[in-house]
Design an enzyme around this catalytic site. Structure first.
Site, PDB file in Angstrom:
ATOM      1  N   LEU A   8       0.888  -1.184   0.103  1.00 32.12           N
ATOM      2  CA  LEU A   8      -0.107  -0.036   0.119  1.00 32.12           C
ATOM      3  C   LEU A   8       0.864   1.229  -0.119  1.00 32.12           C
ATOM      4  CD1 LEU A   8      -2.612  -1.398   2.568  1.00 32.12           C
ATOM      5  CD2 LEU A   8      -2.428  -1.575   0.146  1.00 32.12           C
ATOM      6  N   ARG A  15       1.578  14.727   6.728  1.00 38.14           N
ATOM      7  CA  ARG A  15       2.879  15.166   7.656  1.00 38.14           C
ATOM      8  C   ARG A  15       4.209  15.292   7.236  1.00 38.14           C
ATOM      9  NH1 ARG A  15       0.733  11.259  12.334  1.00 38.14           N
ATOM     10  NH2 ARG A  15       0.034  10.250  10.530  1.00 38.14           N
ATOM     11  N   GLY A  77      -9.466   4.776   2.688  1.00 39.85           N
ATOM     12  CA  GLY A  77      -9.016   3.649   3.563  1.00 39.85           C
ATOM     13  C   GLY A  77      -8.194   2.321   3.069  1.00 39.85           C
ATOM     14  N   ALA A 367      51.140  18.848  -8.670  1.00 43.46           N
ATOM     15  CA  ALA A 367      50.331  19.922  -7.739  1.00 43.46           C
ATOM     16  C   ALA A 367      49.849  20.823  -8.606  1.00 43.46           C
ATOM     17  CB  ALA A 367      50.921  20.259  -6.556  1.00 43.46           C
ATOM     18  N   ASN A 373      38.586  20.826 -19.394  1.00 37.70           N
ATOM     19  CA  ASN A 373      37.593  19.777 -20.231  1.00 37.70           C
ATOM     20  C   ASN A 373      36.638  20.522 -20.777  1.00 37.70           C
ATOM     21  OD1 ASN A 373      36.700  19.959 -17.554  1.00 37.70           O
ATOM     22  ND2 ASN A 373      35.394  18.129 -17.844  1.00 37.70           N
TER      23      ASN A 373
END
Length: 450
Positions: A8, A15, A77, A367, A373
């Site tokens: 279900l 909420r 329900g 570094a 790209n």
């Protein structure tokens, strides 16, 4: 015994205060409904339907076409939801497992126990119940003088004495398909919410002298449903703790579990260490003897990140898929890695961006190296061969290829491919202006005095 399943998932989830259907809110990277569906499939149940309502198209798109989908346009329900599934299941043999899509903690072993009892006793229904210290909010189990289940009364419909009952309905059912449809024909919306309660089926079966059995859950957490964001956060935290514990028991070292986030699709090999403040999300495979972190942010998504054995990653690393890091490679500090392959034994030690790159073996990236790209419209690829060495602060403007054993000089902006064994240097001549500093300081002093 043939078992089918109905999940279900039509509720609005008011909420949750979200435009996203409740069952699609994620826990450890997966929609909550996927946990219950995975559990059902682990039982060997292949005939599975999902009742959908609010956000039906989103639910269907997320889960794919492997399930039946049953629309419930008006939420009248749980009884109404199951009635909508009649045409899908009424001609099926055996039993129908009815579950809620917001109960991700439900265990395979628990559902197995319901099925085993049904195989042994052939009842009309088997319910999962629990005795709890505080039954507030739950439907109460009503039993006759012989201890047989005779009905369920919802919290809002309870009489004063019924509220004292501490055996509750968990919302997990296994129904004889034939008996279920006959009972559903008799339910009415004669209750406080004017809805069709699935629980009314239980009293109808009892009145028909049908057998209703129960299995009591010993885990007071597994049937917990999620009704709001706080419930979601609590259950996610519990599942994360269990996830990290399982990894530790499988031979992974987690230095600080409370600062580590690892989603359900992440696999990690033995003797790998995960350092604090590591965030591993999506499809990620990490091999053995790796060091990950601290402060790494790996986003595998559905394309995946693969890190092979004996790899070091971090600190301060971000990866975006698809990424492959081959064995014995090193991804050092302050690295952004995207859509790239890093070859065996290669090193990207620090302060670099590597994107859309295919890198060979035993490469050393200096570094501050950047693979440029993106030209503002398209992404372009950089190919780096084996044993390449880039000097610090090299800009590789893609599309470009560096051949095996090639070099780049520090500070170079390389816009052309480099042949194997060659050195690429791009620098303007250094010009030294004699006495410039002395004259500049004198001018500053004059300005100050003036």
């Amino acid at each position: 015994m043939k078992v089918s399943a109905l999940v279900l998932a039509a509720g609005i989830g008011t909420r949750m205060k979200s435009s996203t259907p409740k069952v699609l809110h994620t826990i450890l990277g997966k929609p909550m409904i996927c946990y219950i569906l995975d559990t059902v499939e682990s039982l060997g149940v292949s005939d599975v339907a999902v009742v959908v309502g609010h956000g039906a198209a989103d639910v269907r798109r997320t889960l794919g076409e492997k399930y039946h989908y049953i629309p419930q346009p008006s939420q009248l329900g749980t009884g109404d939801a199951v009635m909508k599934a009649r045409t899908t299941f009424e001609d099926k043999p055996g039993y129908l497992l009815v579950l809620c899509g917001d109960t991700p903690l439900l265990k395979k072993e628990t559902l197995d126990s319901l099925i085993s009892l049904a195989e042994k006793e052939s009842p009309s229904a088997v319910m999962l119940t629990a005795k709890v210290p505080d039954p507030s909010g739950y439907g109460r189990i009503l039993r006759d003088s012989w201890g047989n289940i005779k009905g369920v009364v919802e919290e809002r419909d309870c009489q004063v004495e019924e509220k004292m009952i501490n055996e509750v309905n968990t919302g997990v059912y296994l129904f004889s398909i034939t008996d279920l449809w006959q009972a559903l024909e008799k339910i009415t919306p004669d209750n406080d919410q004017h809805e069709y309660y699935l629980t009314d089926v239980i009293s109808i079966l009892h009145d028909q002298k049908k057998s209703i059995l129960s299995v009591k859950s010993n885990d007071l957490e597994e049937y917990r449903g999620i009704n709001n964001r706080w419930h979601l956060a609590q259950i996610a935290a519990d599942m994360l703790e269990e996830r990290i514990r399982d990894l530790c028991l499988d031979g992974v070292t987690i230095i600080d579990p409370k600062s580590t986030y690892i989603e359900s699709d992440v696999t990690i090999g033995e003797d790998t260490t995960i350092h604090p403040n590591s965030y591993l999300s999506g499809k990620i495979t990490i091999g053995k003897n790796c060091n990950i972190g601290p402060f790494v942010y790996l986003i595998g998504d559905d394309k995946g990140i693969t890190i092979e054995d004996n790899v070091s990653v971090g600190p301060f690393v971000r990866m975006r898929p698809p990424v492959e890091v081959k064995e014995n490679a090193k991804i050092g500090c302050f690295i952004d890695l995207k859509k790239s392959i890093i070859g065996k034994g290669s090193k990207v030690p620090h302060l670099s961006y590597i994107g859309d790159t295919e890198m060979g073996e035993d490469v050393n990236i200096g570094a501050g190296t950047i693979t440029c790209n993106y030209d503002g419209v398209n992404k372009h690829k950089t190919k780096i061969g084996n044993r390449v060495f880039t000097g610090s602060d090299t800009m590789l403007v893609a599309p470009i290829e560096l051949g095996d054993d090639s070099y780049t000089g520090a500070g170079s902006v390389v816009t052309k491919s480099v042949e194997p064994g060659d050195l690429a240097i791009e620098r303007s001549e250094v010009r030294v202006v004699k006495g410039w500093g002395k004259r500049k300081n004198a001018q500053k002093q004059a300005n100050k005095n003036g």
